[in-house]
Design an enzyme around this catalytic site. Structure first.
Site, mmCIF file in Angstrom:
data_model
loop_
_atom_site.group_PDB
_atom_site.id
_atom_site.type_symbol
_atom_site.label_atom_id
_atom_site.label_comp_id
_atom_site.label_asym_id
_atom_site.label_seq_id
_atom_site.Cartn_x
_atom_site.Cartn_y
_atom_site.Cartn_z
ATOM 1 N N ASN A 132 0.828 -1.200 0.000
ATOM 2 C CA ASN A 132 0.000 0.000 0.000
ATOM 3 C C ASN A 132 0.862 1.250 0.000
ATOM 4 O O ASN A 132 2.061 1.210 -0.303
ATOM 5 C CB ASN A 132 -0.920 -0.009 1.220
ATOM 6 N N GLU B 75 2.998 -1.477 4.529
ATOM 7 C CA GLU B 75 2.728 -2.454 5.578
ATOM 8 C C GLU B 75 1.581 -3.405 5.254
ATOM 9 O O GLU B 75 1.388 -4.395 5.963
ATOM 10 C CB GLU B 75 2.441 -1.745 6.919
ATOM 11 N N CYS C 299 2.119 2.872 2.422
ATOM 12 C CA CYS C 299 3.176 2.915 3.438
ATOM 13 C C CYS C 299 3.855 1.569 3.642
ATOM 14 O O CYS C 299 4.538 1.365 4.640
ATOM 15 C CB CYS C 299 2.610 3.429 4.761
#
Length: 941
Positions: free
Chosen positions: A575, A579, A577
């Site tokens: 995604n 994670e 970021c």
């Protein structure tokens, strides 16, 4: 250096016309940037000597620094803005430090201290009776009416703000406030004078940040109570304890009337919920946390806030309890978790829970197919998903590359880049009504023929039509590529229209099929391909990561081999970021719902509070599961996917604070062991909680065939990765009864396909007053700038230890400023404190990788892992990222790098804590801004 230099000719900016300056004698003058230029010039001359005066370099430097100071001061300025002379001098000091002019900055700091001491000596010590004498001034209410200043109330709220805080005295706050008063000032300016007075003392003691927050809280109380009452109304902290229940009922009704709150909230037992509110938890905030909530989270009507902190937490809790059988009991349970800072939902949930548009999900992952309909549908989906604070991860690998044949037109493809440019501009255009820019990340597999152009997307040079300055990018790297790098072999790039199945393969199957296509290319059966040396491509990937901050390095095979949902599809990207690792396809947009445990609230000096962590984890999983059913979905592909698989992402924050509480240094085997054991506890209880919910509410639809259904938990899936790699060595140690949990999951099922992911938590960590996520401390003393302003941040744990050692004084503050909040060069600090309070760039990054690897074995998704290199080189980068891959990490996030001679201690360009990646191996490259805490990226926060 003159304290108040005479003006020099400087071009005024239009926005300075209505900005005023409050001087120390109480007089008001216009804002004159020329005085900043003169102050800076004299600062340099004092250090460099009079010969520098004729230097064109000095004039250019002063002009640049003056512009930086103006930008910082005027970023939040509007008509009638009043700046105190100390604010201006603070920004001059910061500009010098940011520019690396440390000796000039240090002399400027000492000069300011000398002048302040001289003023104190000249004015003498005020007697108690004189201090108690109220100033004979008037204030102007918001309706334009004037009234005498109620100095007794100012004293009362200041004393209440200081109550219960060690070594905090209301006297200097009141003294500083009196300096900032003038006759006829507005009540808003009076509020600002109070908070500013306390903020100037934060360097003296971090507890003054709490004082500032409590003074801001008084302003908020007056604003909210007056709005709901329709007339001026105030309440101090003693009074609000009794007023909160009745206020809360009025707040909910008004929110429903304004069509901001879901009408179902008014159907709760508001009296019961109002009595459950804990007014004194309003006192738990530091200034940064409360100011962030005030500016960006609390409900307001045309700029007037009417949502107090405990009402905010209860509103979020009620929104998450709407479908519970005993709504009130669950709302109180959820409220307790949020208001205590034990757990915090992500920003989209905090923004929207309980409102009429409850888009509560954090992250959305999509796959873009190789046709125009799919590509332009992807733009539309991105816009709709980003509209309500969603962060986006787009898998672009299926789109054919440059030079590929287009059958429909008998033409030749222009490749990925033109389409990525449009995706970038869409993200910029959709900014949630001005709240923040849309945020997206494009992922591409390393074998794609356009990968080299993809690496250049964030460069500031070249054809701007082939650049995406606002969109994040990430490499999706298969293990086969890493093996070729290790063996120094060739690597072949393909166009996906000729090798369509590579996109959906991983592990051994990918490697075998990839070699099949290489042989086909050698036989002339493929038209678009190119061979490169794997090491050369790897080096270029690392060089661009260093120079531009992108593309990030993420690993395809561990994400898929360890995915509980291998039977249901393929993980094609992460995604925004890095994670989240969920399946995507043409028909399914993956959705994840995030929240984070505040680990600092679950440890003592003796270690983990196991029972508290168990309770928090179980309630948090229930809250996250509720998000899925309550959520407002903007596209059907997201709704269908989320209801079918029901993934959530429970993470953590405050890891660095938890280490400090236990007296552990981040660069130590004990810290790595704590990372392992704390994540084991969270993993165990999160899986158990989801299994219990499956018994209560039913299994998620695609459970059968998953790794869960086969009794393979995240710790077990690590062996699947080891088998694929052959020679991999991982740590499998554990302390809990995992066999019993395996049997329970196999028998009872899971409510959620995925349950854990560690997000960056930048904003919600600010709210809770802890270090974000799994990050090491950035600095021990620095100024953080975000959308809410500039904030001095001092490490309260360090200050407490320095006080105990008798080392906390003005000289120590000056040294911390001079050395950018780093303890190493300060001789009088004991080595043990230097070890425990080592900052991000002082910690060898292999310790961060080791801790992350031990966490990763327990997590079914991934971690937003930033890596830090103080003096980067090609060799260090190569070793670090190879280590990350060998250690079994699924993803990495930003690379934080800074030259040893230009370490940033505060913020540039108006976002939280951005620092420059100053090239060490490529001096001609432009530096990259790598966000430590970016308000433009709130989706995962």
């Amino acid at each position: 250096m003159a304290e108040s230099p005479t003006s020099t000719p400087t071009a005024d900016r239009p926005e300075t016309a209505h900005v005023r300056v409050l001087r120390r004698d109480g007089s008001i003058s216009g804002f004159d940037p020329g005085k900043i230029s003169v102050a800076l010039t004299k600062a340099f001359l004092a250090v460099e000597g009079g010969g520098a005066a004729a230097s064109s370099r000095l004039h250019r430097l002063v002009a640049e620094l003056t512009e930086q100071v103006q930008n910082s001061l005027l970023r939040h300025a509007g008509p009638g803005t009043l700046l105190h002379i100390e604010q201006i001098q603070d920004q001059v000091e910061l500009a010098l430090m940011r520019g690396g002019h440390h000796q000039v900055a240090r002399d400027y700091v000492l000069y300011r201290e000398q002048r302040a001491e001289a003023r104190r000596a000249a004015s003498g010590t005020e007697s108690a009776s004189e201090a108690a004498q109220p100033p004979e001034l008037t204030v102007t209410d918001s309706d334009g009416r004037t009234r005498p200043l109620d100095w007794q109330r100012v004293r009362t709220i200041t004393e209440q703000a200081c109550s219960g805080l060690d070594e905090v005295d209301p006297a200097p706050v009141l003294e500083e406030t009196r300096k900032n008063l003038y006759d006829g000032m507005s009540t808003a300016e009076l509020d600002e004078a109070l908070t500013l007075a306390a903020r100037t003392l934060v360097e003296r003691d971090p507890e003054y940040s709490r004082v500032s927050a409590r003074l801001l809280l008084d302003k908020l109380r007056g604003e909210a109570l007056s709005y709901l009452a329709g007339a001026a109304r105030e309440a101090d902290q003693e009074q609000i304890r009794d007023l909160y229940p009745s206020y809360f009922a009025d707040y909910v009704r008004r929110g429903v009337e304004l069509e901001m709150l879901d009408p179902r909230l008014a159907e709760f037992d508001l009296d019961r919920l109002g009595r459950a509110l804990r007014a004194d938890r309003d006192l738990s905030f530091d200034y940064l946390g409360l100011q962030t909530l005030y500016d960006r989270y609390f409900l307001h009507h045309r700029g007037t806030r009417f949502e107090l902190p405990q009402a905010f937490f209860m509103r979020v809790a009620m929104g998450l309890a709407l479908r519970e059988d005993d709504r009130e009991a669950r709302a109180v349970e959820f409220y307790e978790l949020l208001s205590s800072f034990d757990f915090m939902c992500s920003t989209p949930t905090l923004f929207n829970s309980g409102t009429t548009r409850p888009q509560l999900s954090s992250c959305f992952l999509t796959t873009v197919e190789d046709d125009l309909d799919s590509i332009f549908q992807a733009y539309r989906n991105n816009a709709l998903l980003a509209k309500y604070s969603g962060g986006l991860g787009n898998d672009w690998t299926p789109v054919r590359g440059l030079g590929a044949h287009i059958k429909g037109t008998n033409g030749t493809s222009q490749g990925l880049v033109p389409f990525l440019k449009i995706a970038n501009d869409t993200a910029v255009a959709v900014n949630q009504g001005g709240k923040r820019k849309g945020a997206a990340c494009a992922y591409l597999e390393t074998w794609h023929i356009d990968v080299e152009e993809f690496l250049d997307l964030r460069k500031n040079t070249g054809d701007d039509r082939r650049r995406t300055h606002d969109m994040n990018t990430a490499n999706w790297v298969p293990d086969e590529f890493m093996r070729r790098v290790h063996a120094d072999e060739t690597w072949t790039l393909f166009s996906p229209d000729e090798v369509p199945d590579l996109h959906d393969l991983y592990g051994t199957e990918f490697a075998e099929r990839y070699r099949h296509y290489e042989r086909a290319a050698e036989r002339g059966e493929l038209k678009v391909f190119r061979q490169v040396r794997a090491v050369d491509l790897w080096r270029r990937m690392l060089t661009m990561l260093f120079e531009t901050g992108h593309p990030w390095i993420t690993f395809k095979d561990p994400c898929n081999l360890r995915s509980p949902q291998r039977h249901a599809g393929v993980v094609h990207s992460s995604n925004l970021c890095t994670e989240i690792t969920l399946n995507t396809s043409k028909d399914e947009v993956a959705v994840c719902n995030l929240g984070s445990i505040n680990l600092a609230r679950h440890v003592t000096v003796d270690g983990i509070d196991h029972e508290r962590l168990r309770r928090t984890t179980r309630t948090a999983v229930r809250m996250l599961d509720n998000v899925i059913d309550i959520n407002f979905y903007t596209i059907p592909e997201a709704r269908n996917s989320n209801l079918r698989h029901r993934p959530v992402g429970l993470g953590l924050m405050g890891f660095a604070d938890a280490l400090v509480v236990q007296g552990l240094a981040a660069a130590s085997p004990e810290a790595v062991e704590f990372a392992d054991r704390s994540m084991e506890q969270i993993s165990y209880h999160a899986i158990a909680a989801s299994s219990e919910l499956a018994t209560e509410r039913g299994r998620y639809e695609s459970f059968e065939g998953s790794l869960w259904s086969r009794g393979i938990l995240p710790i077990d899936s690590l062996r699947l990765l080891a088998e694929s790699r052959g020679d991999a060595e991982f740590d499998y140690s554990s302390t809990l009864d995992w066999e019993a949990l395996r049997e329970r999951v196999r028998a009872d099922g899971m409510r959620n396909s995925n349950v854990m992911a560690i997000a960056p938590t930048a904003t919600i960590a600010n709210i809770c007053g802890v270090n974000q996520s799994i990050e090491p401390p950035y600095r021990n003393l620095y100024v953080k700038s975000n959308m809410s302003g500039d904030f001095t941040v001092a490490n309260p744990h360090l200050v407490a230890d320095l006080k105990r050692a008798g080392l906390w004084d003005e000289a120590m503050v000056a040294d911390l400023k001079y050395f950018d909040g780093v303890l190493g060069p300060i001789d009088r600090i004991p080595d043990e404190l230097k070890r425990r309070y080592a900052t991000a760039f002082e910690i060898e990054p292999h310790w961060l990788v080791a801790a992350a690897a031990r966490r990763q074995k327990w997590i079914d998704q991934a971690q937003s892992l930033n890596l830090y290199l103080a003096e980067p080189s090609g060799r260090k980068l190569d070793e670090l990222y190879r280590l990350a891959w060998r250690s079994g990490l699924k993803t990495t996030y930003y690379l934080r790098s800074t030259a040893a001679t230009s370490v940033e201690k505060s913020t540039l360009r108006g976002t939280d804590g951005k620092l420059n990646a100053v090239p060490a191996v490529a001096p001609t490259a432009e530096p990259a801004a790598c966000s430590i805490d970016d308000p433009d990226c709130e989706a995962c926060q």
